[in-house]
Each structure stands twice: as C-alpha cells, then as structure tokens.
Write an enzyme that holds these catalytic residues in place. Structure first.
Site, PDB file in Angstrom:
ATOM      1  N   THR A  54       0.803  -1.230   0.000  1.00 28.24           N
ATOM      2  CA  THR A  54       0.000   0.000   0.000  1.00 28.24           C
ATOM      3  C   THR A  54       0.834   1.277   0.000  1.00 28.24           C
ATOM      4  O   THR A  54       1.935   1.313   0.570  1.00 28.24           O
ATOM      5  CB  THR A  54      -0.916   0.023   1.243  1.00 28.24           C
ATOM      6  OG1 THR A  54      -1.445   1.343   1.409  1.00 28.24           O
ATOM      7  CG2 THR A  54      -0.171  -0.334   2.519  1.00 28.24           C
ATOM      8  N   TYR A  62      -1.138   0.249  10.884  1.00 29.36           N
ATOM      9  CA  TYR A  62      -1.472  -0.424   9.617  1.00 29.36           C
ATOM     10  C   TYR A  62      -0.310  -0.305   8.632  1.00 29.36           C
ATOM     11  O   TYR A  62       0.135  -1.305   8.059  1.00 29.36           O
ATOM     12  CB  TYR A  62      -2.745   0.202   9.020  1.00 29.36           C
ATOM     13  CG  TYR A  62      -3.016  -0.197   7.579  1.00 29.36           C
ATOM     14  CD1 TYR A  62      -3.558  -1.435   7.259  1.00 29.36           C
ATOM     15  CD2 TYR A  62      -2.724   0.685   6.530  1.00 29.36           C
ATOM     16  CE1 TYR A  62      -3.809  -1.795   5.932  1.00 29.36           C
ATOM     17  CE2 TYR A  62      -2.975   0.335   5.207  1.00 29.36           C
ATOM     18  CZ  TYR A  62      -3.513  -0.909   4.916  1.00 29.36           C
ATOM     19  OH  TYR A  62      -3.749  -1.265   3.601  1.00 29.36           O
TER      20      TYR A  62
HETATM   21  P1  NAP Z   1     -11.368  -4.684   2.552  1.00 27.68           P
HETATM   22  O1  NAP Z   1     -12.572  -4.405   1.729  1.00 27.68           O
HETATM   23  O2  NAP Z   1     -11.268  -4.110   3.926  1.00 27.68           O
HETATM   24  O3  NAP Z   1     -11.203  -6.281   2.646  1.00 27.68           O
HETATM   25  C1  NAP Z   1     -10.328  -6.879   3.554  1.00 27.68           C
HETATM   26  C2  NAP Z   1     -10.616  -8.353   3.603  1.00 27.68           C
HETATM   27  O4  NAP Z   1      -9.736  -8.977   4.558  1.00 27.68           O
HETATM   28  C3  NAP Z   1     -12.038  -8.709   4.040  1.00 27.68           C
HETATM   29  O5  NAP Z   1     -12.504  -9.756   3.222  1.00 27.68           O
HETATM   30  C4  NAP Z   1     -11.844  -9.203   5.473  1.00 27.68           C
HETATM   31  O6  NAP Z   1     -12.799 -10.126   5.907  1.00 27.68           O
HETATM   32  C5  NAP Z   1     -10.490  -9.896   5.316  1.00 27.68           C
HETATM   33  N1  NAP Z   1      -9.849 -10.179   6.606  1.00 27.68           N
HETATM   34  C6  NAP Z   1      -9.629  -9.327   7.636  1.00 27.68           C
HETATM   35  N2  NAP Z   1      -9.027  -9.965   8.646  1.00 27.68           N
HETATM   36  C7  NAP Z   1      -8.874 -11.263   8.263  1.00 27.68           C
HETATM   37  C8  NAP Z   1      -8.322 -12.420   8.869  1.00 27.68           C
HETATM   38  N3  NAP Z   1      -7.823 -12.409  10.112  1.00 27.68           N
HETATM   39  N4  NAP Z   1      -8.310 -13.589   8.167  1.00 27.68           N
HETATM   40  C9  NAP Z   1      -8.830 -13.648   6.913  1.00 27.68           C
HETATM   41  N5  NAP Z   1      -9.375 -12.574   6.294  1.00 27.68           N
HETATM   42  C10 NAP Z   1      -9.391 -11.405   6.957  1.00 27.68           C
HETATM   43  O7  NAP Z   1     -10.040  -4.222   1.763  1.00 27.68           O
HETATM   44  P2  NAP Z   1      -9.838  -3.875   0.205  1.00 27.68           P
HETATM   45  O8  NAP Z   1     -10.091  -2.433   0.010  1.00 27.68           O
HETATM   46  O9  NAP Z   1     -10.525  -4.887  -0.612  1.00 27.68           O
HETATM   47  O10 NAP Z   1      -8.273  -4.065   0.073  1.00 27.68           O
HETATM   48  C11 NAP Z   1      -7.712  -5.341  -0.263  1.00 27.68           C
HETATM   49  C12 NAP Z   1      -6.271  -5.390   0.221  1.00 27.68           C
HETATM   50  O11 NAP Z   1      -5.523  -4.357  -0.419  1.00 27.68           O
HETATM   51  C13 NAP Z   1      -6.090  -5.162   1.717  1.00 27.68           C
HETATM   52  O12 NAP Z   1      -5.013  -5.960   2.127  1.00 27.68           O
HETATM   53  C14 NAP Z   1      -5.745  -3.690   1.818  1.00 27.68           C
HETATM   54  O13 NAP Z   1      -4.992  -3.461   2.988  1.00 27.68           O
HETATM   55  C15 NAP Z   1      -4.928  -3.502   0.559  1.00 27.68           C
HETATM   56  N6  NAP Z   1      -4.953  -2.173  -0.038  1.00 27.68           N
HETATM   57  C16 NAP Z   1      -6.145  -1.572  -0.315  1.00 27.68           C
HETATM   58  C17 NAP Z   1      -6.153  -0.340  -0.944  1.00 27.68           C
HETATM   59  C18 NAP Z   1      -7.445   0.348  -1.276  1.00 27.68           C
HETATM   60  O14 NAP Z   1      -7.398   1.547  -1.551  1.00 27.68           O
HETATM   61  N7  NAP Z   1      -8.570  -0.358  -1.300  1.00 27.68           N
HETATM   62  C19 NAP Z   1      -4.939   0.280  -1.287  1.00 27.68           C
HETATM   63  C20 NAP Z   1      -3.744  -0.373  -1.012  1.00 27.68           C
HETATM   64  C21 NAP Z   1      -3.762  -1.618  -0.407  1.00 27.68           C
HETATM   65  P3  NAP Z   1     -14.136  -9.706   6.719  1.00 27.68           P
HETATM   66  O15 NAP Z   1     -15.173  -9.457   5.654  1.00 27.68           O
HETATM   67  O16 NAP Z   1     -14.420 -10.892   7.559  1.00 27.68           O
HETATM   68  O17 NAP Z   1     -13.795  -8.473   7.511  1.00 27.68           O
HETATM   69  N1  GDD Z   2     -12.374   7.167   6.990  1.00 28.25           N
HETATM   70  C1  GDD Z   2     -12.511   8.495   7.099  1.00 28.25           C
HETATM   71  N2  GDD Z   2     -13.650   9.001   7.656  1.00 28.25           N
HETATM   72  N3  GDD Z   2     -11.503   9.280   6.647  1.00 28.25           N
HETATM   73  C2  GDD Z   2     -11.676  10.619   6.730  1.00 28.25           C
HETATM   74  C3  GDD Z   2     -12.822  11.203   7.267  1.00 28.25           C
HETATM   75  C4  GDD Z   2     -13.860  10.355   7.764  1.00 28.25           C
HETATM   76  O1  GDD Z   2     -14.893  10.787   8.258  1.00 28.25           O
HETATM   77  N4  GDD Z   2     -12.684  12.549   7.173  1.00 28.25           N
HETATM   78  C5  GDD Z   2     -11.515  12.799   6.609  1.00 28.25           C
HETATM   79  N5  GDD Z   2     -10.873  11.633   6.338  1.00 28.25           N
HETATM   80  C6  GDD Z   2      -9.542  11.489   5.737  1.00 28.25           C
HETATM   81  C7  GDD Z   2      -8.575  10.581   6.512  1.00 28.25           C
HETATM   82  O2  GDD Z   2      -8.010  11.305   7.624  1.00 28.25           O
HETATM   83  C8  GDD Z   2      -7.562  10.271   5.407  1.00 28.25           C
HETATM   84  O3  GDD Z   2      -6.627  11.303   5.311  1.00 28.25           O
HETATM   85  C9  GDD Z   2      -8.416  10.259   4.123  1.00 28.25           C
HETATM   86  O4  GDD Z   2      -9.683  10.859   4.478  1.00 28.25           O
HETATM   87  C10 GDD Z   2      -8.672   8.871   3.555  1.00 28.25           C
HETATM   88  O5  GDD Z   2      -9.117   8.021   4.579  1.00 28.25           O
HETATM   89  P1  GDD Z   2      -9.704   6.554   4.280  1.00 28.25           P
HETATM   90  O6  GDD Z   2     -10.759   6.627   3.259  1.00 28.25           O
HETATM   91  O7  GDD Z   2     -10.027   5.924   5.580  1.00 28.25           O
HETATM   92  O8  GDD Z   2      -8.485   5.811   3.547  1.00 28.25           O
HETATM   93  P2  GDD Z   2      -6.912   5.777   3.853  1.00 28.25           P
HETATM   94  O9  GDD Z   2      -6.250   6.607   2.800  1.00 28.25           O
HETATM   95  O10 GDD Z   2      -6.617   6.064   5.263  1.00 28.25           O
HETATM   96  O11 GDD Z   2      -6.576   4.228   3.616  1.00 28.25           O
HETATM   97  C11 GDD Z   2      -7.047   3.550   2.450  1.00 28.25           C
HETATM   98  O12 GDD Z   2      -6.099   3.635   1.426  1.00 28.25           O
HETATM   99  C12 GDD Z   2      -4.846   2.989   1.693  1.00 28.25           C
HETATM  100  C13 GDD Z   2      -3.946   3.210   0.465  1.00 28.25           C
HETATM  101  O13 GDD Z   2      -3.354   4.475   0.528  1.00 28.25           O
HETATM  102  C14 GDD Z   2      -7.326   2.091   2.845  1.00 28.25           C
HETATM  103  O14 GDD Z   2      -7.947   1.439   1.774  1.00 28.25           O
HETATM  104  C15 GDD Z   2      -6.045   1.356   3.163  1.00 28.25           C
HETATM  105  O15 GDD Z   2      -6.315  -0.036   3.365  1.00 28.25           O
HETATM  106  C16 GDD Z   2      -5.101   1.511   1.961  1.00 28.25           C
HETATM  107  O16 GDD Z   2      -3.880   0.854   2.202  1.00 28.25           O
END
Ligand code: NAP
Ligand code: GDD
Length: 347
Positions: A127, A151
C-alpha cells in the site's frame, strides 16, 4: 484449468478480482474467516456465489494450519493475498491485532507456500500507506518508506517479507504498492463511500447531515476495477517484482466531496475555516456537513501521489477512470442500491 486462491474475498478487491479471474476461466477458491454476521454482500452483488467455478472456503490469516490445509487441498497456481485489517483508523485502536493479521498473517502464508507448494505465484497487497510521511513526490518503487500508522508499519513488514522470500527462496512473490482505489463496493467506513452514501441519504431525506474529519488530506484515488486488472498483470509478468499502481493525480478530501455533490446535482456553499468549516445546501440553507475531531488520526498521511510509469512500461497497465467519472459511478450506484434494494446489507 488454473486455480487461484484469493484471501479477503469478502472485501472490495477480493470480490472484484474473483469476478475477473472467473471471466478468464480460472477456478477461484475464495477464502473468508468465520464471522457471526454474514459478510457476503459483495459476493452476492457480483453473483459470485452462483458460479460453478467459485468455491468459498474458511481461512483465517492468523491461523497457519487453516492456510496450509487449503494449499494442500487445492495446490493453487496463483495466490492473491488481499486479506487484511485494512482500515487505518482502526489500526490505532487495535494495533496488536492489526500487526497479527496484516503483518504476521503474511508470514503465515509465505511459510505455508514455501513448505507446501513453493511454485505457487504469490501476490501481496502492499500500500501507498507505507510511504506515509512522503519522502519524495511523486512516490515510486524506489521512494524511501515512512509509515504513519500501525497499519502502514504492518504492511511494510509484510512487503519486505515478500521481497525477502523472493530473494531467499527464489519464490515468485510479488508486491503491488497500490494507491487508494474505490468503487461502489468500498466499505462504508472509508471516506469516499462514507461521502457517497451520506450524500444520497441526504437527497433521500434519510439523514439531515453528516460529519467528517481532515478535509485537507490528499490522495491518489483510482477505480478498483482498473486496479484489480493491474493486480492480475503483476502475477502474469515474467519475473516476480514490485510495482506501484496509481493514477498519478492527487485530490483532497474536500475536492472529492465537491465532486460528489456535483454528481448528485446538489449545489452547496462552504463557510468557516478549519474545525469550524461547514457546508450548507444552496437551495434551503440547511447545514449538511460539519467537522468532528473524532475523525482525525493521531498521525496523518498528508499527501499521496504515485508514479505508475513502471507498471505502464512493464505491464502495459494504466488507470483509465478519472476522479469525476469515479464519483459519478459511485453516486449512481448508491442511488441504485437504495432504489433497487439489490443489496440490503449496505443499508
Ligand atoms: P477490505 O474491503 O477491507 O477487505 C479486507 C478483507 O480482509 C475482508 O474480506 C476481510 O474479511 C479480510 N480479513 C480481515 N481480517 C482477516 C483475517 N484475520 N483472516 C482472513 N481474512 C481477513 O479491503 P480492500 O479495500 O478490498 O483491500 C484489499 C487489500 O488491499 C487489503 O489488504 C488492503 O490493505 C490492501 N490495499 C487496499 C487499498 C485500497 O485503496 N482499497 C490500497 C492499497 C492496499 P471480513 O469481511 O471478515 O472483515
Ligand atoms: N475514513 C474516514 N472518515 N476518513 C476521513 C474522514 C472520515 O470521516 N474525514 C476525513 N478523512 C480522511 C482521513 O483522515 C484520510 O486522510 C483520508 O480521508 C482517507 O481516509 P480513508 O478513506 O479511511 O483511507 P486511507 O487513505 O486512510 O486508507 C485507504 O487507502 C490505503 C492506500 O493508501 C485504505 O484502503 C487502506 O487499506 C489503503 O492501504
């Protein structure tokens, strides 16, 4: 028929990559941990549970034996690790379980693959949060890391472990450093989905207002469906490697909010500064957004913007969806969720 094992299949990316792999003729073994309440709404939304080539199995990342037994049973060609405790804010509340799942969990997988089926190609979901207090603009594969949350630290451990298994044991272990990617299937706790869901609830008079935290933070936001294509390409590359996937553009949370109000055809007026900033509806003068300190983080990641040029040149991958288009897609899907009740679990 190729077999892919996908962890985190109940999450946003797990569901979308399963859909993609099934369309390419794979058998997909999707793994989910046991939860007391069903978390299959994304799988139902994409009709994955009905697909004869989709198998759902139970597995917990913190339990080595649950991983090993599935590796022995299915002998997968490809292993996509998308499971994690992925919410940055929760990692400050539960830092130990976050490191056990998001960090050590990857050690469990890599050890299981090394012992059981070392020719399985492995993808680790790294990430942009690993760049944290960014040391370079834009961030690329060679930018020094500086994570700002439990994280981010856990993901950095998992990332280096992936590199280490690649170098130590000659395993096909690749890492995708993905910048934020969103979609209608994003969890409601993340800011983009919180915004799209709240704006549509406002329009439908289901809520009168909502609160956000830091509006100044900037993110490189892309569309999750584009990004899972990139994940797939990372494992089809000739060599295991590390790739940044990003759009190369950055916007603030405030920009995202404005674009979503536009997409929902609501005109708004901003007033005040900092913690006292508020948003009002132009038509009625009603206050609809205010700031609440509880949504601020102990340490913030202020600016993320990725350089995806390595992925473009080596994988022929690039993001195709602009942020305006993404907001439009998410707002439209939100109306659709409410009007067609396709998915009752998100309401
Ligand atoms: P997500 O929607 O939060 O999905 C996370 C998944 O992990 C869910 O299916 C959750 O299951 C499962 N999980 C959590 N704890 C677990 C455990 N102990 N054993 C097995 N499964 C478990 O995340 P996403 O947005 O799809 O992201 C996918 C991956 O990419 C994550 O690793 C995230 O950190 C990474 N990532 C995401 C982004 C982004 O912007 N979306 C960016 C960079 C990296 P439950 O349904 O049971 O909670
Ligand atoms: N969640 C949330 N809720 N974030 C808020 C809010 C609120 O009400 N208001 C402002 N923010 C700001 C957070 O402080 C952060 O700077 C930004 O919005 C994005 O927050 P999130 O949407 O929670 O995502 P993230 O950037 O912290 O993390 C996501 O992206 C990562 C990749 O850069 C997650 O998907 C991570 O799993 C992933 O690795």
């Amino acid at each position: 028929m190729k077999i892919a094992l996908v962890t985190g299949v109940t999450g946003q990316d797990g569901a979308y990559i399963s859909e993609l792999l099934l369309s390419k003729g794979y058998k997909v073994v999707g793994t989910a941990r046991r939860t007391s309440t069903s978390s299959y709404w994304r799988l139902k939304y994409l009709d994955l549970l009905e697909d004869k080539n989709f198998i759902l199995e139970e597995m917990d990342l913190t339990d080595l034996s649950s991983i090993s037994s599935l590796l022995k049973k299915y002998k997968p060609d490809e292993f996509y690790n998308l499971a994690a405790q992925s919410f940055v804010a929760s990692s400050f509340i539960s830092p130990l379980s976050t490191s056990q799942i998001t960090g050590m969990g990857v050690n469990n997988i890599l050890e299981s693959i090394r012992i059981t089926k070392p020719d399985t190609k492995f993808y680790q979901a790294s990430t942009s949060e690993m760049f944290g207090k960014a040391q370079e603009i834009p961030q690329r594969e060679t930018t020094p890391f500086y994570p700002r949350s439990p994280y981010g630290v856990s993901k950095l451990y998992a990332h280096w472990l992936t590199v280490n298994y690649r170098e130590s044991y000659d395993m096909f272990a690749s890492s995708g450093i993905l910048f934020n990617h969103e979609s209608p299937l994003r969890g409601l706790e993340f800011v983009t989905r919180k915004i799209t869901s709240s704006i549509v609830k406002l329009k439908k008079n289901l809520i009168s207002d909502f609160q956000l935290g830091n509006l100044e933070a900037k993110r490189d936001w892309g569309y999750a469906k584009d990004f899972v294509e990139g994940i797939y390409k990372i494992l089809q590359n000739d060599e295991p490697d590390t790739f940044v996937l990003a759009t190369g553009k950055t916007f603030s949370v405030r920009d995202f909010l404005n674009l979503c109000f536009d997409a929902a055809e609501l005109e708004v007026i901003w007033e005040g500064k900092g913690i006292n900033e508020k948003v009002f509806l132009k038509s009625s003068g009603k206050e609809v957004v205010s700031i609440n300190k509880k949504y601020f983080r102990p340490a913030e990641v202020d600016l993320l913007i990725g350089d995806p040029s390595k992925a473009k040149s080596k994988l022929n991958w690039e993001a195709s969806c602009s942020l305006e288009e993404l907001c439009q897609i998410m707002i439209e899907a939100e109306f659709d969720f409410y009007e067609n009740k396709k998915n009752i679990f998100i309401l």
